[in-house]
Write a protein that holds these residues in place. Structure first.
Motif, PDB file in Angstrom:
ATOM      1  N   ASN A   1       0.841  -1.196   0.000  1.00 58.87           N
ATOM      2  CA  ASN A   1       0.000   0.000   0.000  1.00 58.87           C
ATOM      3  C   ASN A   1       0.875   1.244   0.000  1.00 58.87           C
ATOM      4  O   ASN A   1       1.737   1.398   0.866  1.00 58.87           O
ATOM      5  CB  ASN A   1      -0.910   0.008   1.228  1.00 58.87           C
ATOM      6  CG  ASN A   1      -1.827  -1.191   1.254  1.00 58.87           C
ATOM      7  OD1 ASN A   1      -2.389  -1.589   0.245  1.00 58.87           O
ATOM      8  ND2 ASN A   1      -1.969  -1.794   2.415  1.00 58.87           N
ATOM      9  N   LEU A   2       0.649   2.119  -0.969  1.00 55.13           N
ATOM     10  CA  LEU A   2       1.384   3.371  -1.060  1.00 55.13           C
ATOM     11  C   LEU A   2       0.497   4.500  -0.555  1.00 55.13           C
ATOM     12  O   LEU A   2      -0.687   4.543  -0.874  1.00 55.13           O
ATOM     13  CB  LEU A   2       1.797   3.655  -2.504  1.00 55.13           C
ATOM     14  CG  LEU A   2       2.981   2.821  -3.013  1.00 55.13           C
ATOM     15  CD1 LEU A   2       2.626   1.384  -3.212  1.00 55.13           C
ATOM     16  CD2 LEU A   2       3.539   3.435  -4.247  1.00 55.13           C
ATOM     17  N   THR A   3       1.078   5.389   0.225  1.00 51.82           N
ATOM     18  CA  THR A   3       0.343   6.531   0.754  1.00 51.82           C
ATOM     19  C   THR A   3       0.866   7.798   0.079  1.00 51.82           C
ATOM     20  O   THR A   3       2.077   8.013   0.017  1.00 51.82           O
ATOM     21  CB  THR A   3       0.515   6.640   2.282  1.00 51.82           C
ATOM     22  OG1 THR A   3       0.100   5.406   2.871  1.00 51.82           O
ATOM     23  CG2 THR A   3      -0.306   7.783   2.850  1.00 51.82           C
ATOM     24  N   TRP A   4      -0.074   8.600  -0.418  1.00 52.20           N
ATOM     25  CA  TRP A   4       0.264   9.843  -1.106  1.00 52.20           C
ATOM     26  C   TRP A   4      -0.399  10.996  -0.378  1.00 52.20           C
ATOM     27  O   TRP A   4      -1.502  10.869   0.146  1.00 52.20           O
ATOM     28  CB  TRP A   4      -0.237   9.796  -2.550  1.00 52.20           C
ATOM     29  CG  TRP A   4       0.416   8.713  -3.357  1.00 52.20           C
ATOM     30  CD1 TRP A   4       0.025   7.412  -3.452  1.00 52.20           C
ATOM     31  CD2 TRP A   4       1.586   8.838  -4.163  1.00 52.20           C
ATOM     32  NE1 TRP A   4       0.874   6.723  -4.265  1.00 52.20           N
ATOM     33  CE2 TRP A   4       1.848   7.573  -4.725  1.00 52.20           C
ATOM     34  CE3 TRP A   4       2.432   9.893  -4.465  1.00 52.20           C
ATOM     35  CZ2 TRP A   4       2.912   7.335  -5.561  1.00 52.20           C
ATOM     36  CZ3 TRP A   4       3.506   9.652  -5.312  1.00 52.20           C
ATOM     37  CH2 TRP A   4       3.733   8.388  -5.849  1.00 52.20           C
ATOM     38  N   GLN A   5       0.257  12.140  -0.372  1.00 54.11           N
ATOM     39  CA  GLN A   5      -0.283  13.338   0.250  1.00 54.11           C
ATOM     40  C   GLN A   5      -0.402  14.429  -0.810  1.00 54.11           C
ATOM     41  O   GLN A   5       0.526  14.635  -1.595  1.00 54.11           O
ATOM     42  CB  GLN A   5       0.640  13.803   1.380  1.00 54.11           C
ATOM     43  CG  GLN A   5       0.118  15.000   2.114  1.00 54.11           C
ATOM     44  CD  GLN A   5       1.036  15.377   3.283  1.00 54.11           C
ATOM     45  OE1 GLN A   5       2.117  14.847   3.434  1.00 54.11           O
ATOM     46  NE2 GLN A   5       0.579  16.311   4.089  1.00 54.11           N
ATOM     47  N   GLU A   6      -1.551  15.068  -0.803  1.00 54.07           N
ATOM     48  CA  GLU A   6      -1.772  16.155  -1.754  1.00 54.07           C
ATOM     49  C   GLU A   6      -1.116  17.422  -1.225  1.00 54.07           C
ATOM     50  O   GLU A   6      -1.377  17.869  -0.112  1.00 54.07           O
ATOM     51  CB  GLU A   6      -3.274  16.373  -1.946  1.00 54.07           C
ATOM     52  CG  GLU A   6      -3.590  17.277  -3.104  1.00 54.07           C
ATOM     53  CD  GLU A   6      -5.085  17.342  -3.377  1.00 54.07           C
ATOM     54  OE1 GLU A   6      -5.524  18.403  -3.854  1.00 54.07           O
ATOM     55  OE2 GLU A   6      -5.787  16.358  -3.117  1.00 54.07           O
ATOM     56  N   ILE A   7      -0.215  17.973  -2.041  1.00 48.93           N
ATOM     57  CA  ILE A   7       0.471  19.224  -1.690  1.00 48.93           C
ATOM     58  C   ILE A   7       0.251  20.183  -2.846  1.00 48.93           C
ATOM     59  O   ILE A   7       0.848  20.040  -3.912  1.00 48.93           O
ATOM     60  CB  ILE A   7       1.975  18.999  -1.444  1.00 48.93           C
ATOM     61  CG1 ILE A   7       2.159  18.012  -0.290  1.00 48.93           C
ATOM     62  CG2 ILE A   7       2.675  20.313  -1.167  1.00 48.93           C
ATOM     63  CD1 ILE A   7       3.581  17.628  -0.015  1.00 48.93           C
ATOM     64  N   GLY A   8      -0.622  21.139  -2.609  1.00 46.54           N
ATOM     65  CA  GLY A   8      -0.958  22.086  -3.678  1.00 46.54           C
ATOM     66  C   GLY A   8      -1.590  21.349  -4.850  1.00 46.54           C
ATOM     67  O   GLY A   8      -2.571  20.645  -4.696  1.00 46.54           O
ATOM     68  N   GLN A   9      -0.973  21.499  -6.025  1.00 48.25           N
ATOM     69  CA  GLN A   9      -1.478  20.874  -7.249  1.00 48.25           C
ATOM     70  C   GLN A   9      -0.819  19.523  -7.537  1.00 48.25           C
ATOM     71  O   GLN A   9      -1.073  18.922  -8.571  1.00 48.25           O
ATOM     72  CB  GLN A   9      -1.239  21.814  -8.443  1.00 48.25           C
ATOM     73  CG  GLN A   9      -1.966  23.136  -8.348  1.00 48.25           C
ATOM     74  CD  GLN A   9      -3.464  22.978  -8.562  1.00 48.25           C
ATOM     75  OE1 GLN A   9      -3.916  22.057  -9.218  1.00 48.25           O
ATOM     76  NE2 GLN A   9      -4.246  23.884  -7.993  1.00 48.25           N
ATOM     77  N   THR A  10       0.045  19.043  -6.647  1.00 44.84           N
ATOM     78  CA  THR A  10       0.762  17.783  -6.899  1.00 44.84           C
ATOM     79  C   THR A  10       0.551  16.786  -5.767  1.00 44.84           C
ATOM     80  O   THR A  10       0.019  17.108  -4.712  1.00 44.84           O
ATOM     81  CB  THR A  10       2.283  18.042  -7.044  1.00 44.84           C
ATOM     82  OG1 THR A  10       2.779  18.529  -5.803  1.00 44.84           O
ATOM     83  CG2 THR A  10       2.571  19.033  -8.152  1.00 44.84           C
TER      84      THR A  10
ATOM     85  N   GLN B   1       2.583  13.896  -3.342  1.00 44.84           N
ATOM     86  CA  GLN B   1       3.899  13.499  -2.860  1.00 44.84           C
ATOM     87  C   GLN B   1       3.756  12.167  -2.126  1.00 44.84           C
ATOM     88  O   GLN B   1       2.892  12.024  -1.262  1.00 44.84           O
ATOM     89  CB  GLN B   1       4.474  14.556  -1.922  1.00 44.84           C
ATOM     90  CG  GLN B   1       5.840  14.168  -1.391  1.00 44.84           C
ATOM     91  CD  GLN B   1       6.427  15.255  -0.503  1.00 44.84           C
ATOM     92  OE1 GLN B   1       5.914  16.356  -0.430  1.00 44.84           O
ATOM     93  NE2 GLN B   1       7.510  14.922   0.167  1.00 44.84           N
ATOM     94  N   TRP B   2       4.618  11.231  -2.504  1.00 46.24           N
ATOM     95  CA  TRP B   2       4.632   9.933  -1.834  1.00 46.24           C
ATOM     96  C   TRP B   2       5.111  10.112  -0.405  1.00 46.24           C
ATOM     97  O   TRP B   2       6.066  10.840  -0.149  1.00 46.24           O
ATOM     98  CB  TRP B   2       5.568   8.973  -2.596  1.00 46.24           C
ATOM     99  CG  TRP B   2       5.848   7.707  -1.868  1.00 46.24           C
ATOM    100  CD1 TRP B   2       5.094   6.578  -1.877  1.00 46.24           C
ATOM    101  CD2 TRP B   2       6.956   7.429  -1.017  1.00 46.24           C
ATOM    102  NE1 TRP B   2       5.655   5.618  -1.084  1.00 46.24           N
ATOM    103  CE2 TRP B   2       6.810   6.125  -0.535  1.00 46.24           C
ATOM    104  CE3 TRP B   2       8.065   8.175  -0.594  1.00 46.24           C
ATOM    105  CZ2 TRP B   2       7.715   5.526   0.327  1.00 46.24           C
ATOM    106  CZ3 TRP B   2       8.974   7.580   0.277  1.00 46.24           C
ATOM    107  CH2 TRP B   2       8.795   6.278   0.722  1.00 46.24           C
ATOM    108  N   THR B   3       4.431   9.445   0.569  1.00 48.59           N
ATOM    109  CA  THR B   3       4.854   9.569   1.963  1.00 48.59           C
ATOM    110  C   THR B   3       5.365   8.247   2.542  1.00 48.59           C
ATOM    111  O   THR B   3       6.269   8.251   3.349  1.00 48.59           O
ATOM    112  CB  THR B   3       3.727  10.110   2.859  1.00 48.59           C
ATOM    113  OG1 THR B   3       2.582   9.268   2.743  1.00 48.59           O
ATOM    114  CG2 THR B   3       3.363  11.534   2.472  1.00 48.59           C
TER     115      THR B   3
END
Length: 144
Positions: free
Chosen positions: A38-47, A49-51
């Motif tokens: 399981n990959l976790t991603w975080q929304e930063i602005g318009q992109t 980022q993998w966490t």
């Protein structure tokens, strides 16, 4: 004949992750098994980022056959279902799957049984038991 050291087995685990009782060998080793991450991603602005990446589920299917005996196959699969099901009166916390170099320690997420051959009277004599395990809490980290 397959040597017993090559037979896959399932063990019930207590709250500390230690085996309880004797392991149950499967009748036939799995044809295949699967692991997920399981990959976790975080929304930063318009992109995005993998966490982090964490182990996901481990799924395997084991087969049981009592056709030659002409007896109900659930006599064999019931032992595994009861061993892994907390509602069956035991207090398992998890499950350890071992097959040669393949070892997975987890918590039973689901158990599914498919009956693939029945006698004329409907008695199931061949089945496939699919277990889905989620990682044991202390096993959540992927080795670097």
């Amino acid at each position: 004949m397959i040597a017993t050291e090559n037979k896959a087995k399932l063990s019930m685990l207590d709250a500390e992750g230690k085996p309880i009782g004797a392991p149950i060998p499967v009748q036939f080793n799995p044809d295949k098994y699967s692991k997920s991450w399981n990959l976790t991603w975080q929304e930063i602005g318009q992109t995005l980022q993998w966490t982090k990446t964490a182990p996901g589920d481990f799924t395997l299917t084991v087969k049981f056959d009592t056709y030659e005996e002409r007896k109900n196959v659930t006599r064999k699969t019931k032992k595994i279902r009861e061993m892994l099901d907390p509602s069956a009166g035991r207090k398992p916390m998890g499950c350890l799957f071992q097959w040669g170099k393949v070892v997975f320690k987890g918590v039973v997420k689901s158990i599914k049984e498919d009956y693939t051959l029945c006698l004329r009277d409907g008695t199931p004599v061949r089945s496939e038991l699919t277990l889905t395990l989620q990682p044991w809490p202390r096993e959540q980290q992927i080795p670097q």
